[in-house]
Design a protein around this motif. Sequence first.
Motif, PDB file in Angstrom:
ATOM      1  N   ASN A   1       0.853  -1.187   0.000  1.00 59.32           N
ATOM      2  CA  ASN A   1       0.000   0.000   0.000  1.00 59.32           C
ATOM      3  C   ASN A   1       0.889   1.237   0.000  1.00 59.32           C
ATOM      4  OD1 ASN A   1      -2.804  -1.163   0.477  1.00 59.32           O
ATOM      5  ND2 ASN A   1      -1.706  -2.023   2.219  1.00 59.32           N
TER       6      ASN A   1
ATOM      7  N   PRO B   1       0.296  -5.301   3.123  1.00 56.12           N
ATOM      8  CA  PRO B   1      -1.069  -5.548   3.623  1.00 56.12           C
ATOM      9  C   PRO B   1      -1.095  -6.263   4.970  1.00 56.12           C
ATOM     10  CG  PRO B   1      -0.959  -6.040   1.286  1.00 56.12           C
ATOM     11  CD  PRO B   1       0.461  -5.771   1.723  1.00 56.12           C
ATOM     12  N   GLU B   2      -0.180  -7.208   5.184  1.00 57.42           N
ATOM     13  CA  GLU B   2      -0.195  -7.954   6.442  1.00 57.42           C
ATOM     14  C   GLU B   2       0.336  -7.146   7.609  1.00 57.42           C
ATOM     15  OE1 GLU B   2       3.576  -9.287   4.197  1.00 57.42           O
ATOM     16  OE2 GLU B   2       1.523  -8.647   3.747  1.00 57.42           O
TER      17      GLU B   2
ATOM     18  N   LEU C   1      -0.874  -4.167   8.288  1.00 59.35           N
ATOM     19  CA  LEU C   1      -1.989  -3.350   8.748  1.00 59.35           C
ATOM     20  C   LEU C   1      -2.863  -4.137   9.723  1.00 59.35           C
ATOM     21  CD1 LEU C   1      -3.037  -1.571   5.431  1.00 59.35           C
ATOM     22  CD2 LEU C   1      -1.673  -0.656   7.310  1.00 59.35           C
TER      23      LEU C   1
ATOM     24  N   ALA D   1      -5.778  -4.687   3.447  1.00 64.63           N
ATOM     25  CA  ALA D   1      -5.179  -5.389   4.576  1.00 64.63           C
ATOM     26  C   ALA D   1      -5.479  -6.875   4.452  1.00 64.63           C
ATOM     27  CB  ALA D   1      -5.737  -4.847   5.898  1.00 64.63           C
TER      28      ALA D   1
ATOM     29  N   ILE E   1      -7.545   1.511  11.399  1.00 61.01           N
ATOM     30  CA  ILE E   1      -6.362   0.840  10.860  1.00 61.01           C
ATOM     31  C   ILE E   1      -5.111   1.416  11.510  1.00 61.01           C
ATOM     32  CG2 ILE E   1      -5.118   0.192   8.760  1.00 61.01           C
ATOM     33  CD1 ILE E   1      -7.996  -0.748   8.835  1.00 61.01           C
TER      34      ILE E   1
END
Length: 322
Positions: free
Chosen positions: A235, A262-263, A265, A301, A316
């Motif tokens: 991201n 993503p992991e 978040l 996420a 988040i």
Amino acid sequence: MELLRVSDISLVEREATVVAPISFGQPAHHKLALAGESGAGKSTLLQIIAGLVQPSTGEIRIAGERVRGPHEALVPGHPGVAYLSQKSDLPHSLRVEQVLRYASKRPAAEAQALYELCRIDHLLARRTDQLSGGEQQRVALARLLLGSPRLLLLDEPYSNLDRVHKRQLQAIIEEVGTRLGITCLLVSHDATDVLPWADEVLVLRRGQLVQRGTPQQLYYQPADEYVAALFGDYNLVRGADRLALGSAEASSAAEATLLVRPEQLVLAGSGPGAPGTVRAVRFMGSYYEVEIQLPENIVRARAATAACAPGDAVVISVAAAQ
């Protein structure tokens, strides 16, 4: 002990820089990977190291001995260095046993052990044109190993293989390093080839070295968006959302950006972080992908379960570094 030393190597062809001046070393038994998009200069650099392409500047040394380029050597290549490309280039219509016998510099018992390591002992009676792509690649590797190399150069060795043959060849190359003590240098554009295997990675872009580090450093601390994209989903968060995410690297600059996987978040129903609204939840097999609309950005996420649904309000934050 340093086995490979690359010093100020560059290549210019037709006034275009293919490889910018680059220097690095590789200790013996150290697994080194060259990563980058197609056209980044990875394969060309590997061929220079192998003595197959003449550099414009600089020199290569293997165990202290200079590698001569094809303009300086009667037979291209350097003793003790083996080069495996994505094409096996085996002689056509010969029996596998013949191909290997011509190449062997090892006693019969050692050669047989190599055939077993490369999972080709059952293929010796077949002709090379009767082999699958994965079988041809394993025979080609065995032929190189019969020459007792110290350094094995692997140029996209898995690119033409299906999943089963790729996994098999990956396991063999791992054993080549551990059982035979051969140092390996791998070129690949695929993160799944590089991240679980390499001790260190050099990232090239348009012939230039842009980042060097461990797989963990390149994955979680990419120098820029180019490096981030090479190794997986990410991201790119701009503006006030970046500050609200609570990143330890956050600054007050409105134009500052944050690259986050993503992991990394963390989703919560409340608490500190950036407020957002779930746009979509997608089942991806081993995880769920959750798409969230923040005030200024859309992020994705990963979650182990479908604990939220489209329209849910969430907060988040970025997980603390481990």
